[in-house]
Motif scaffolding. Sequence first.
Motif, short mmCIF file in Angstrom:
data_model
loop_
_atom_site.label_atom_id
_atom_site.label_comp_id
_atom_site.label_asym_id
_atom_site.label_seq_id
_atom_site.Cartn_x
_atom_site.Cartn_y
_atom_site.Cartn_z
N ARG A 16 10.94 16.67 55.42
CA ARG A 16 10.29 18.23 55.23
C ARG A 16 11.09 19.03 54.30
O ARG A 16 10.38 19.74 53.46
CB ARG A 16 10.32 18.89 56.65
CG ARG A 16 9.39 18.15 57.78
CD ARG A 16 9.59 18.77 59.08
NE ARG A 16 8.52 18.23 60.05
CZ ARG A 16 7.16 18.37 60.06
NH1 ARG A 16 6.72 19.53 59.40
NH2 ARG A 16 6.60 17.67 60.86
N GLU A 17 12.25 18.94 54.14
CA GLU A 17 13.06 19.54 53.13
C GLU A 17 12.64 19.17 51.76
O GLU A 17 12.51 19.86 50.93
CB GLU A 17 14.62 19.30 53.36
CG GLU A 17 15.56 20.34 52.48
CD GLU A 17 17.00 20.11 52.41
OE1 GLU A 17 17.71 20.36 51.69
OE2 GLU A 17 17.37 19.30 53.43
N TYR A 18 12.43 17.85 51.42
CA TYR A 18 12.12 17.48 50.15
C TYR A 18 10.52 17.80 50.09
O TYR A 18 10.51 18.24 48.76
CB TYR A 18 12.22 15.89 50.40
CG TYR A 18 11.50 15.16 49.29
CD1 TYR A 18 12.33 14.79 48.04
CD2 TYR A 18 10.13 14.82 49.30
CE1 TYR A 18 12.07 14.19 47.04
CE2 TYR A 18 9.86 13.84 47.97
CZ TYR A 18 10.45 13.68 46.92
OH TYR A 18 10.09 13.08 45.75
N ALA A 19 9.71 18.06 50.84
CA ALA A 19 8.53 18.41 50.98
C ALA A 19 8.31 19.70 50.25
O ALA A 19 7.61 20.21 49.32
CB ALA A 19 7.84 18.12 52.02
N MET A 20 9.20 20.52 50.90
CA MET A 20 9.13 22.06 50.47
C MET A 20 9.74 22.27 49.35
O MET A 20 9.16 23.33 48.54
CB MET A 20 10.28 22.79 51.67
CG MET A 20 9.40 22.74 53.05
SD MET A 20 7.89 23.78 53.30
CE MET A 20 8.47 25.29 52.67
N ARG A 21 10.52 21.62 48.46
CA ARG A 21 11.36 21.74 47.34
C ARG A 21 10.67 21.19 46.23
O ARG A 21 10.74 21.55 45.17
CB ARG A 21 12.66 21.26 47.27
CG ARG A 21 13.66 22.10 48.64
CD ARG A 21 14.98 21.51 48.29
NE ARG A 21 15.88 21.86 47.44
CZ ARG A 21 16.87 21.47 47.11
NH1 ARG A 21 17.60 21.10 48.08
NH2 ARG A 21 17.42 21.85 45.98
N MET A 22 9.83 20.18 46.63
CA MET A 22 9.37 19.29 45.41
C MET A 22 8.18 20.08 44.96
O MET A 22 7.14 20.44 45.82
CB MET A 22 8.98 17.93 45.74
CG MET A 22 10.09 17.06 45.92
SD MET A 22 11.05 16.82 44.45
CE MET A 22 9.94 16.06 43.26
N PRO A 23 7.84 20.40 43.30
CA PRO A 23 6.92 21.06 42.98
C PRO A 23 5.68 19.82 42.88
O PRO A 23 4.99 19.75 41.74
CB PRO A 23 7.26 21.53 41.63
CG PRO A 23 8.14 20.30 41.19
CD PRO A 23 8.83 20.14 42.48
N ALA A 24 5.16 19.61 43.94
CA ALA A 24 3.81 18.49 44.10
C ALA A 24 3.11 19.09 44.98
O ALA A 24 3.58 19.46 46.20
CB ALA A 24 4.56 17.19 44.18
N MET A 25 1.74 18.78 45.00
CA MET A 25 0.65 19.28 45.91
C MET A 25 0.49 18.13 47.02
O MET A 25 -0.16 18.26 48.04
CB MET A 25 -0.59 19.72 45.36
CG MET A 25 -0.40 20.97 44.44
SD MET A 25 0.04 22.49 45.43
CE MET A 25 0.38 23.37 44.34
N ARG A 26 0.88 16.96 46.63
CA ARG A 26 0.84 15.83 47.74
C ARG A 26 2.30 15.15 47.76
O ARG A 26 2.83 14.81 46.67
CB ARG A 26 -0.11 14.87 46.93
CG ARG A 26 -1.46 15.08 47.20
CD ARG A 26 -2.31 14.32 46.30
NE ARG A 26 -3.47 15.29 45.64
CZ ARG A 26 -3.30 16.08 44.48
NH1 ARG A 26 -2.27 16.06 44.02
NH2 ARG A 26 -4.43 16.77 44.55
N VAL A 27 2.95 15.20 48.89
CA VAL A 27 4.12 14.60 49.23
C VAL A 27 3.98 13.55 50.12
O VAL A 27 3.58 13.55 51.24
CB VAL A 27 5.20 15.51 49.78
CG1 VAL A 27 6.40 14.86 50.02
CG2 VAL A 27 5.18 16.77 48.83
N LEU A 28 4.10 12.31 49.66
CA LEU A 28 3.82 11.07 50.29
C LEU A 28 5.09 10.41 50.95
O LEU A 28 5.98 10.68 50.46
CB LEU A 28 3.35 10.01 49.67
CG LEU A 28 1.74 10.57 48.66
CD1 LEU A 28 1.31 9.19 47.90
CD2 LEU A 28 0.64 10.91 49.57
#
Length: 228
Positions: A16-28
């Motif tokens: 979840r931390e990775y998903a919040m920080r990455m500038p991507a609209m899809r986090v797989l």
Amino acid sequence: MGHTAVIHSKNDQRTREYAMRMPAMRVLVNTAAPYGSIGITTNVFPAMTLGCGAMAGNITSDNVGPQNLINIKRLAYTARQPQEAFEMPIDYNTAGPSGHPAKADGPATGPLERSAVAAAVERYLASRGVPVAAPSAPLAQAPQPVSFVVSNTVDRYLAARKAPAGHAPQPASAVVSNVVARFLASRGIPAAAATPAVSSSVVPNVSAQVVDRFLATRGVARSKTEFG
């Protein structure tokens, strides 16, 4: 930048931390990017055109499908005036009963009247298409609820039991029959003609059980001689 990022991990907090920080609209998570981004191995919308959102200059971040390509023309009529669109004040603590700011010099609002509540309910029912019958009598003389009628009748019956011996109380079956007849009359339903006496004791016993339970709620011991 806005497209797709992938993480392989068993740590949900890190995911979840990775998903919040990455500038991507899809986090797989735990899948290959080509299959997961187009919905083969994930539950994202199946599409081969993937929007990257405002950060990449796109108008959408969705997996583009027919829902993104529909043009809808709308015909919109006036529903309210501009000043009516903002009925609630910013500070809800200063709101009056109708949602508008309360006036400091206005009269104090007392308890709601019964007629006002009834009128509000009737307006709500009318707005839902539910017909509301006009009362045949003033609100103060409206028919009482059946539960109140039953309670009042049985209370009078209990008082009659304490009367002198010359006034014999009615049996339980007669009390229940009287209550039902009065309730039907209050609803405009004519009572059925008297039926012959029933030799079986099933009906009186059922009536007796009902009255006995009511007497128990009033703290009165039931009488085996009167109620069978």
